[in-house]
Design a protein around this motif. Structure first.
Motif: not given
Length: 322
Positions: A208-211, A243-249
Motif C-alpha cells: 500500500y503506497g510506498e510500503y 520499503g521492500v518485500s523481502t526483509g527489513g520489516f
C-alpha cells in the motif's frame, strides 16, 4: 487552572484502551471459516477458501455474502506422503498466468514434519482443481522453521513465498517462475522472530503506497474450547512494514520484526475473541480490507465455530488501523 492540571495528570494514570470496530456484516455460511483466503473472479464472484473439509470452497456476490458452500477443492486430499494429508490447512490462492494457484499446508499439530503443496485450476470451481503435490518447501526437526501457512507475492518479475509457524518464526524463499516450486539453490531467510513468544504464523504481505506491510498472527489460535491463554496472549493480528518485500520489516516503534517487533492491528474486543489467520487485499468496492477468523464469545470457542470476519483498513497515518 489547578483543577484542569489535576484532571490532565490523572488521565495519564488511566489504562489505555484500544477501540476496534466490530466485524462487518456477514451472511450465509459464515462459520467454520478458519484461515480464510479470498479471491475475486473477473465476473465479480468472490471465492473463499478455508482450512478443513479438504479446503472448503464458498462463493458470494460480495464480501458481506451471502456465502454458499460449493464443495472441496481437493476431495481426495493431497498426494504429499505426510501425516495430515487428508486435513489440509491455511490455503493461499492467487492468479498466475491464467491459472489459479492454491498453496496449502500438510502437517499435524505440534509437528515439524510439514510441507507446502500446490493445486491449480482454470476457474476455482469445485471439481476443477489438479493437485501437483509438493511445492519444494518442507520441514523436519532439523530445520529452524515449520513449512506451513504459505503466502505468495509477485514483485518486479520475481515470486517469493512467505511461510512459517512457531519455532524460529516466519521465513521467506524465492520461487521459480512459474511458481510451482521453490528455488532449490536458495535458502529461506527469516523475516519475523520473537524469542519471548514463539507463537507467530500466517504471514500476509500487502503493498500500500510506498510500503510492503507484513501482517501475521500471534498467540494461541486453536483448542480454545479446551483451554484459553492468559489475557493478552490470545490470537491477534500484528504488522510490520518495509520499503521492500523481502526483509527489513519494522514495527511502528522502529523495532525490527526479526527482533520481537510487531504492532497490533486487531485483537480481542467486546464479543470478538482471538482474531487471526488473516489475509489482506484491495477490495474493488470496500477498499483495503483485512479478513480473518475469530471466536464469537456469545456462540462458542470450538474451532468449528470460528466465524469469518472482515474490516476496512485505514492507512492515513502510514500504519493500518481497523
Amino acid at each position: 487552572m489547578f483543577k484542569l492540571f489535576l484532571l490532565t495528570s490523572l488521565l495519564f494514570l488511566l489504562p489505555i484502551f484500544h477501540c476496534y470496530s466490530l466485524p462487518e456484516p456477514c451472511s450465509g455460511t459464515c462459520v467454520n471459516a478458519h484461515d480464510p483466503s479470498i479471491v475475486i473472479r473477473p465476473n465479480g464472484t468472490y471465492f473463499r477458501f478455508s482450512t478443513g473439509g479438504k479446503i472448503a470452497i464458498h462463493t458470494a456476490p460480495d464480501l458481506r455474502g451471502p456465502w454458499t458452500y460449493k464443495g472441496a477443492a481437493l476431495p481426495n486430499g493431497s498426494k504429499i506422503n505426510l501425516k495430515g494429508n487428508q486435513d489440509l490447512w491455511a490455503p493461499d490462492v492467487s492468479l498466475v498466468d491464467n491459472l489459479y494457484h492454491l498453496f496449502y499446508s500438510v502437517s499435524t499439530f505440534g509437528s515439524q514434519a510439514s510441507a507446502i503443496g500446490l493445486a491449480r485450476s482454470p476457474s476455482m470451481d469445485a471439481g476443477t482443481w489438479t493437485d501437483l503435490g509438493a511445492a519444494g518447501i518442507s520441514s523436519d526437526a532439523t530445520k529452524r522453521y515449520n513449512a506451513i501457512d504459505p503466502n505468495l507475492i509477485y514483485v518486479n518479475g520475481t515470486y517469493h513465498m512467505s511461510f512459517g509457524s512457531f519455532w524460529d518464526g516466519i521465513f521467506q524463499v524465492e520461487m521459480n517462475s512459474p511458481p510451482t516450486t521453490a528455488k532449490s539453490n536458495v535458502q529461506p531467510t527469516q523475516i519475523v522472530h520473537n524469542s519471548a513468544e514463539s507463537a507467530m504464523e500466517g504471514p500476509a504481505l500487502f503493498r500500500y503506497g510506498e510500503y510492503y506491510y507484513l501482517f501475521f498472527s500471534k498467540g494461541q489460535c486453536c483448542g480454545l474450547d479446551r483451554s484459553r491463554p492468559a489475557a493478552g496472549k490470545e490470537y491477534r493480528i500484528m504488522v510490520c512494514r518495509s520499503g521492500v518485500s523481502t526483509g527489513g520489516f519494522v514495527d511502528k516503534s522502529g523495532r525490527a520484526c526479526t527482533n520481537g517487533g510487531g504492532t497490533v492491528v486487531l485483537e480481542s474486543h467486546g464479543w470478538v475473541y482471538g482474531p487471526g489467520g488473516q489475509g489482506v487485499f484491495q477490495d474493488p468496492v470496500h477498499g483495503p480490507v483485512v479478513y480473518y477468523h475469530y471466536v464469537d464469545t456469545r456462540v462458542g470457542y470450538a474451532d468449528g465455530q470460528k466465524r469469518f470476519g472482515w474490516n476496512k483498513l485505514d492507512f492515513t497515518t502510514g500504519w493500518p488501523a481497523v
